[in-house]
Design a protein around this motif. Sequence first.
Motif, mmCIF file in Angstrom:
data_model
loop_
_atom_site.group_PDB
_atom_site.id
_atom_site.type_symbol
_atom_site.label_atom_id
_atom_site.label_comp_id
_atom_site.label_asym_id
_atom_site.label_seq_id
_atom_site.Cartn_x
_atom_site.Cartn_y
_atom_site.Cartn_z
ATOM 1 N N GLY A 161 -5.520 0.978 3.112
ATOM 2 C CA GLY A 161 -4.511 0.370 4.116
ATOM 3 C C GLY A 161 -4.914 0.638 5.509
ATOM 4 N N CYS A 194 0.789 -1.279 0.127
ATOM 5 C CA CYS A 194 -0.088 -0.061 0.068
ATOM 6 C C CYS A 194 0.888 1.218 -0.200
ATOM 7 C CB CYS A 194 -0.936 0.084 1.327
ATOM 8 S SG CYS A 194 -2.374 -1.363 1.267
ATOM 9 N N TRP A 207 -4.814 4.346 -1.782
ATOM 10 C CA TRP A 207 -4.297 3.285 -1.292
ATOM 11 C C TRP A 207 -3.826 3.407 0.266
ATOM 12 C CZ3 TRP A 207 -2.821 -1.476 -3.211
ATOM 13 C CH2 TRP A 207 -2.944 -1.676 -4.770
#
Length: 93
Positions: A76, A39, A72
């Motif tokens: 995460g 990530c 991202w």
Amino acid sequence: MTDIDAKTDKYEQLLAEALDAAEVAAQPDTPLADAAADCQAMARSYLEDGRHFRENDDVVNALASFSYGHAWLDCGARIGLLDVPTEGHLFTI
């Protein structure tokens, strides 16, 4: 400066700060730690891509890259791979 230029500046800064603040939450040498690192790597790649687009006067793709990079990190964080600040403007969790 146009609205999209200002927004692109804002999102570039947001992504850079969020990358600095996000830390791997999982135990080292585990698949979850690897996923967290992925990530972070994707976010870092999108930051670099956005800066490349920006240098080439492609502000639309720069903004998209900065937004995807932050997504991202946000993802995460939401699933527990990354430890992020819960106060402030960097994350929506």
